[in-house]
Design a protein around this motif. Sequence first.
Motif, short mmCIF file in Angstrom:
data_model
loop_
_atom_site.label_atom_id
_atom_site.label_comp_id
_atom_site.label_asym_id
_atom_site.label_seq_id
_atom_site.Cartn_x
_atom_site.Cartn_y
_atom_site.Cartn_z
N LEU A 7 91.24 -10.46 82.06
CA LEU A 7 90.29 -10.17 81.01
C LEU A 7 89.18 -9.30 81.59
O LEU A 7 88.56 -9.67 82.58
CB LEU A 7 89.71 -11.49 80.47
N GLU A 8 88.96 -8.16 80.98
CA GLU A 8 87.93 -7.26 81.48
C GLU A 8 86.63 -7.51 80.71
O GLU A 8 86.55 -7.28 79.52
CB GLU A 8 88.38 -5.81 81.32
N ILE A 9 85.63 -8.01 81.41
CA ILE A 9 84.34 -8.31 80.82
C ILE A 9 83.30 -7.37 81.43
O ILE A 9 83.22 -7.27 82.65
CB ILE A 9 83.94 -9.77 81.09
N PRO A 10 82.52 -6.70 80.61
CA PRO A 10 81.47 -5.83 81.15
C PRO A 10 80.52 -6.62 82.05
O PRO A 10 80.26 -7.80 81.82
CB PRO A 10 80.74 -5.32 79.90
N ASP A 11 80.04 -5.96 83.08
CA ASP A 11 79.18 -6.62 84.08
C ASP A 11 77.96 -7.29 83.45
O ASP A 11 77.61 -8.42 83.80
CB ASP A 11 78.73 -5.62 85.15
N ALA A 12 77.31 -6.61 82.53
CA ALA A 12 76.10 -7.17 81.91
C ALA A 12 76.43 -8.44 81.13
O ALA A 12 75.67 -9.42 81.18
CB ALA A 12 75.46 -6.14 80.98
#
Length: 82
Positions: A7-12
């Motif tokens: 799952l790709e979650i934005p860093d922020a």
Amino acid sequence: MTQLSALEIPDALYTQIQGMALSQSSSINEQIVTLLQRALDIEAQRQSQAKILQDIHQARWTPPAIAPDSVTLLREIRGYDF
């Protein structure tokens, strides 16, 4: 329990979730599951409310097309001839 990976979650967003997890003494995984469950609950409630409003709208009484409007009826009752 099913595992979800890659799952790709934005860093922020990850940082926000991490902060929430730390403040609530839970793991990041637990926090993500909690947030997803809340989102699903809110969506289910929204759909339920939309269904109720739709039912109310469909059940609303509408007068027949030949019925006089309220202004005309009041004028007749009060004896006004305009």
